[in-house]
Motif scaffolding. Structure first.
Motif, PDB file in Angstrom:
ATOM      1  N   UNK A   1       0.839  -1.190   0.000  1.00 38.05           N
ATOM      2  CA  UNK A   1       0.000   0.000   0.000  1.00 38.05           C
ATOM      3  C   UNK A   1       0.878   1.245   0.000  1.00 38.05           C
ATOM      4  N   UNK A   2       0.347   2.328  -0.541  1.00 33.23           N
ATOM      5  CA  UNK A   2       1.113   3.569  -0.556  1.00 33.23           C
ATOM      6  C   UNK A   2       0.188   4.761  -0.341  1.00 33.23           C
ATOM      7  N   UNK A   3       0.783   5.845   0.070  1.00 34.87           N
ATOM      8  CA  UNK A   3       0.102   7.130   0.195  1.00 34.87           C
ATOM      9  C   UNK A   3       1.047   8.200  -0.320  1.00 34.87           C
ATOM     10  N   UNK A   4       0.514   9.108  -1.155  1.00 32.07           N
ATOM     11  CA  UNK A   4       1.380  10.122  -1.752  1.00 32.07           C
ATOM     12  C   UNK A   4       0.649  11.451  -1.833  1.00 32.07           C
ATOM     13  N   UNK A   5       1.359  12.518  -1.541  1.00 34.51           N
ATOM     14  CA  UNK A   5       0.902  13.874  -1.857  1.00 34.51           C
ATOM     15  C   UNK A   5       1.978  14.496  -2.730  1.00 34.51           C
ATOM     16  N   UNK A   6       1.549  15.074  -3.849  1.00 39.10           N
ATOM     17  CA  UNK A   6       2.527  15.528  -4.844  1.00 39.10           C
ATOM     18  C   UNK A   6       2.110  16.887  -5.383  1.00 39.10           C
ATOM     19  N   UNK A   7       3.074  17.768  -5.508  1.00 38.80           N
ATOM     20  CA  UNK A   7       2.824  19.092  -6.090  1.00 38.80           C
ATOM     21  C   UNK A   7       3.814  19.319  -7.226  1.00 38.80           C
ATOM     22  N   UNK A   8       3.261  19.555  -8.391  1.00 39.65           N
ATOM     23  CA  UNK A   8       4.069  19.768  -9.593  1.00 39.65           C
ATOM     24  C   UNK A   8       3.815  21.183 -10.089  1.00 39.65           C
ATOM     25  N   UNK A   9       4.886  21.923 -10.339  1.00 44.01           N
ATOM     26  CA  UNK A   9       4.757  23.325 -10.732  1.00 44.01           C
ATOM     27  C   UNK A   9       5.472  23.551 -12.066  1.00 44.01           C
TER      28      UNK A   9
ATOM     29  N   UNK B   1       1.013  21.023 -14.443  1.00 42.97           N
ATOM     30  CA  UNK B   1       0.853  21.494 -13.069  1.00 42.97           C
ATOM     31  C   UNK B   1      -0.113  20.541 -12.372  1.00 42.97           C
ATOM     32  N   UNK B   2       0.172  20.198 -11.123  1.00 42.56           N
ATOM     33  CA  UNK B   2      -0.718  19.278 -10.404  1.00 42.56           C
ATOM     34  C   UNK B   2      -0.557  19.467  -8.905  1.00 42.56           C
ATOM     35  N   UNK B   3      -1.627  19.162  -8.202  1.00 40.31           N
ATOM     36  CA  UNK B   3      -1.622  19.127  -6.740  1.00 40.31           C
ATOM     37  C   UNK B   3      -2.544  17.974  -6.351  1.00 40.31           C
ATOM     38  N   UNK B   4      -1.949  16.825  -6.039  1.00 43.26           N
ATOM     39  CA  UNK B   4      -2.709  15.587  -5.874  1.00 43.26           C
ATOM     40  C   UNK B   4      -2.409  14.924  -4.538  1.00 43.26           C
ATOM     41  N   UNK B   5      -3.401  14.204  -4.065  1.00 38.06           N
ATOM     42  CA  UNK B   5      -3.228  13.331  -2.908  1.00 38.06           C
ATOM     43  C   UNK B   5      -3.900  12.007  -3.253  1.00 38.06           C
ATOM     44  N   UNK B   6      -3.197  10.903  -2.995  1.00 34.47           N
ATOM     45  CA  UNK B   6      -3.736   9.608  -3.394  1.00 34.47           C
ATOM     46  C   UNK B   6      -3.251   8.513  -2.451  1.00 34.47           C
ATOM     47  N   UNK B   7      -4.088   7.483  -2.327  1.00 35.23           N
ATOM     48  CA  UNK B   7      -3.710   6.240  -1.652  1.00 35.23           C
ATOM     49  C   UNK B   7      -4.018   5.106  -2.601  1.00 35.23           C
ATOM     50  N   UNK B   8      -3.212   4.042  -2.531  1.00 36.93           N
ATOM     51  CA  UNK B   8      -3.454   2.943  -3.441  1.00 36.93           C
ATOM     52  C   UNK B   8      -2.573   1.758  -3.121  1.00 36.93           C
ATOM     53  N   UNK B   9      -2.512   0.831  -4.081  1.00 38.07           N
ATOM     54  CA  UNK B   9      -1.732  -0.389  -3.924  1.00 38.07           C
ATOM     55  C   UNK B   9      -1.014  -0.683  -5.227  1.00 38.07           C
ATOM     56  N   UNK B  10       0.256  -1.020  -5.129  1.00 36.45           N
ATOM     57  CA  UNK B  10       1.066  -1.252  -6.322  1.00 36.45           C
ATOM     58  C   UNK B  10       0.636  -2.482  -7.110  1.00 36.45           C
ATOM     59  N   UNK B  11      -0.045  -3.417  -6.482  1.00 35.07           N
ATOM     60  CA  UNK B  11      -0.431  -4.645  -7.164  1.00 35.07           C
ATOM     61  C   UNK B  11      -1.760  -4.521  -7.902  1.00 35.07           C
ATOM     62  N   UNK B  12      -2.489  -3.437  -7.696  1.00 32.62           N
ATOM     63  CA  UNK B  12      -3.796  -3.268  -8.339  1.00 32.62           C
ATOM     64  C   UNK B  12      -3.947  -1.805  -8.736  1.00 32.62           C
TER      65      UNK B  12
END
Length: 785
Positions: free
Chosen positions: A216-224, A249-260
């Protein structure tokens, strides 16, 4: 005894300190020596460093100016100004590897992929070498080694990546990566990252957490302002030619799983701006100023697609049809049809990140219409669609300009979704479409459309190619209403063509013939219109067209229309009087006048002579695009004609000119000559090839000569009467004329000719009579155009 013990302790302490000092003093250069002596033996790579600092008692290690080279090469694979590691030696006694902290400063590393091989594979292979056929005995009585990772950081890193198969070259700079570490009994590890694009503008930063046990993973990412120009290298792997650029440009927050890939929950916004994809950086096939996607909640696994808004600003699409293909096929057909790319390049060898992204988006969205989707607002603003057909005897061009599409509250829970589309048509005309559709079943919808003020002359490339007759007047209006229930159609469609007229036939070997004047005589009604109601019923899969109204109008024209012949001749004569008194049309690539035009100019010059207070102003409007195309074709065929007939300079006759003019532009011998002299594979149209053969300078000079000849022919009538000083010429304007021909517009100052005033009065009277009064609005529009 005490003195001896004291002396012993002093000597022992001094010895220990001396030993420690000696160890510290000599262990560092010894470490450097051992690293550089046994580097290839234990790592397979040459390693160099300026100096090492080791403290075996505190577990401290620092390597200064570390360099690791490529396998059997003098090229540097990895370089760092400093590597620092601190470990707890005491905990090794308890089967625990405790990395207290580690840092790597000013790292520069080059990762190279060549087919399936990475340039660091040799290091992995070297450490994993051994006899894998022999099972290694495991001592189950020993406790497993526990690994505790403390804080680690990578500062000011520069990471280069090269894929020799694509090929692709890119790097990031100012990279800072940090983690607080991970105890042996914790599954999750957190990372922070920040870096800038190397060769272009843009930054990216965020926080990433991963559970190594569950993936499982959780990521917050900001691209400018991240420039995606490097992806052009992947686009070129798919395309035969082309150019691409965009900014992300992006401002995202996501949770997920690498296998799906579908097990993701995301929120935030994504913006793509200044997107261009085309033949060259200057010539686009697809582009837009900005695409913005605001996500409230995205969860494919739970069938949730809740979007706040999607907006697309100034999209542009150009589709061009050539003799045997089109612009998109020439760009993508050969490479794109072979597939490849996916996670492993489709063939297990080539990784194309564009295809990987495309497949990932497809996996996220494939259940969109079956899910609980919601979109609060959809808008497309300022769009432009261009269609060019080069497969005819001359170029046909049309499209949409200023396209706006708006839809509110697209939601499966609503009974209807309303969409409004309105746009200008190129070169003239307007279009409005209103759609009301059931979001749960697309076979239920209501559609209303209206298109108006479309000149029939824009279709001259088709009418000339398939009938030999250009149309120099006429306006199209089309409207209708569709009611579709469960796929069953009930629609009314109304076509009106006002004042259509065919002009002089254009002869040529590449042009078919149809008697357009005779056809118009049958299908044009008494009011000089073509007015048909064409209902459509049946189903979407099997529509039925009803031509009852068209057939009845045709029969009515045959039997009833002859009675109104005197009236129609009156209309025709008055229209000609108005037209010739206000406008002089020029034949394409010609400066000759019709007898009626000759008579009119003679009478106008005489009118100025008799009325000293009167004057005229001439506004030239040049159909430059079409004139240049004709000159281009003519001059290219002329070069071919001179070549095959071996004509010496100065022997060109009127007969030769006529032969060239009637030669088909797609004559097989001429085409072979053209292809032999113009070998640029990125020139797909005859227009481009002929222009390359002839040269733009020749075309522009011939156009200037043509415009000069026209003005001279026009002014000769007034010079003969001595009134040339009362004819004022304005600067020529380049345009796409409504009637498809270059022309002079004449404005009168002072007294107007009586014939023109009478013609306007007579036309107003004719427009109020029964055959034309019901189309009065359309006739006025056509007259003003």
């Amino acid at each position: 005894m005490n003195k001896k013990l004291k002396k012993f302790l002093i000597i022992f302490s001094i010895s220990v300190v001396a030993f420690v000092a000696l160890v510290i003093i000599f262990i560092s250069p010894i470490t450097k020596y051992l690293i550089q002596k046994y580097d290839e033996k234990y790592t397979g790579r040459q390693i160099t460093l300026d100096w090492a600092l080791v403290n075996p008692f505190s577990g401290y290690l620092h390597l200064h100016n570390l360099k690791i080279y490529e396998y059997k090469s003098d090229t540097v694979f990895l370089a760092a100004s400093g590597l620092t590691v601190r470990v707890s030696l005491f905990k090794l006694l308890h089967h625990t590897l405790q990395l207290n902290n580690a840092s790597l400063d000013n790292l520069v590393v080059r990762v190279i992929k060549d087919n399936k091989t990475m340039n660091f594979n040799s290091i992995i292979d070297h450490f994993s070498s051994g006899d894998s056929t022999k099972a290694k005995a495991v001592d189950s009585s020993k406790a497993p080694m526990r690994i505790n990772l403390g804080p680690m950081k990578l500062t000011n890193a520069e990471i280069h990546y090269t894929d020799r198969q694509i090929p692709f070259d890119y790097y990031i700079k100012k990279g800072n990566f940090e983690t607080p570490g991970k105890p042996w009994n914790v599954d999750t590890m957190a990372f922070t990252y920040a870096f800038a694009s190397g060769p272009y503008k843009g930054t990216m930063q965020g926080i990433f957490n991963m559970n190594f046990k569950t993936s499982d993973y959780r990521i917050t990412d900001r691209i400018v302002s991240f420039d995606l120009k490097p992806l052009e290298q992947y686009a070129k792997d798919l395309a035969n030619y082309g150019s691409m650029r965009a900014t992300l440009d992006a401002d995202l927050a996501a949770t997920g799983n690498f296998h799906n890939s579908e097990d993701i929950i995301a929120t935030g916004h994504i913006g793509l701006s200044d997107f261009h994809l085309g033949k060259t950086p200057e010539e686009d096939y697809m582009a837009f100023q900005q695409l913005r996607l605001a996500i409230t909640k995205l969860s494919p696994k739970n069938n949730l697609y809740i979007l706040d808004s999607i907006s697309l600003i100034r999209p542009y699409v150009k589709y061009e049809k050539y003799d045997h293909t089109d612009n998109l096929s020439t760009m993508f057909a050969k490479k794109g049809s072979s597939g490849g790319g996916g996670a492993d390049g489709g063939g297990g060898e080539k990784l194309n990140i564009l295809i990987s992204i495309g497949r990932y988006i497809k996996s996220l969205s494939h259940e969109f219409f079956n899910s609980d989707y919601k979109l609060n607002y959809l808008a497309i603003n300022g769009g432009e669609l261009t269609y060019n057909d080069f497969s005819l005897s001359e170029e046909f061009s049309t499209g949409l300009h200023g396209l706006d599409i708006v839809a509110d509250s697209i939601n499966k829970k609503k009974r209807r979704v309303n969409v409004l589309l309105h746009s200008a048509l190129k070169p003239y005309g307007n279009m409005v479409i209103k759609l009301s559709i059931d979001p749960n079943d697309s076979s239920y919808y209501n559609l209303n459309y209206h298109m108006e003020n479309i000149p029939v002359s824009m279709f001259n490339p088709y009418t000339v190619t398939f009938s030999s007759y250009p149309l120099d007047r006429g306006t199209i209006e089309l409207n209708g209403a569709w009611n579709v229930l469960a796929g069953n159609i009930d629609s009314k469609n109304h076509l009106i063509i006002v004042d259509p007229r065919a002009t002089k036939r254009v002869r040529g070997k590449d042009k078919k013939w149809l008697p357009m004047p005779l056809i118009f005589a049958f299908i044009r009604e008494r009011g000089d219109v073509i007015d048909y109601e064409i209902p459509i019923t049946g189903s979407l899969k099997n529509p039925k067209f009803h031509f009852h109204d068209a057939i009845m109008d045709l029969l009515k024209n045959i039997f009833v229309k002859p009675v109104t012949t005197p009236y129609r001749f009156d209309v025709k004569n008055v229209e000609k009087a108005i037209e010739k008194s206000s406008k002089i049309k020029w034949p394409l690539m010609g400066s000759s006048l019709l007898p009626s035009q000759d008579k009119f100019l003679s009478e106008t010059a005489e009118f100025l002579e008799k009325n000293p207070a009167a004057s005229i102003t001439v506004h030239p409007y040049a159909y430059t695009i079409r004139e240049k195309e004709r000159i281009n074709f003519y001059e290219a065929k002329k070069k071919y004609y001179f070549s095959i007939n071996k004509l010496p300079p100065g022997t060109f006759t009127e007969y030769d000119s006529l032969q060239i003019d009637r030669m088909a532009i797609r004559d097989s011998s001429f085409t072979r000559y053209l292809n032999a002299h113009v070998k640029d594979k990125l020139l797909f149209t005859l227009q481009e090839k002929c222009a390359r053969l002839v040269g733009n300078e020749v075309i522009n000079n011939e156009l200037k000569r043509l415009n000069k000849n026209r003005q001279q022919v026009f002014m000769d009538y007034f010079k003969k009467r001595g009134v040339a000083d009362r004819v004022k010429f304005q600067d020529s304007k380049t345009t796409i004329p409504f009637d498809g021909f270059s022309y002079y517009e004449i404005q009168y100052k002072g007294e107007m000719p009586r014939e023109l005033l009478k013609a306007y009065q007579k036309m107003n009277e004719l427009n109020t009579e029964s055959p034309r009064i019901q189309y009065l609005k359309q006739h006025k529009k056509a007259l003003s155009s």
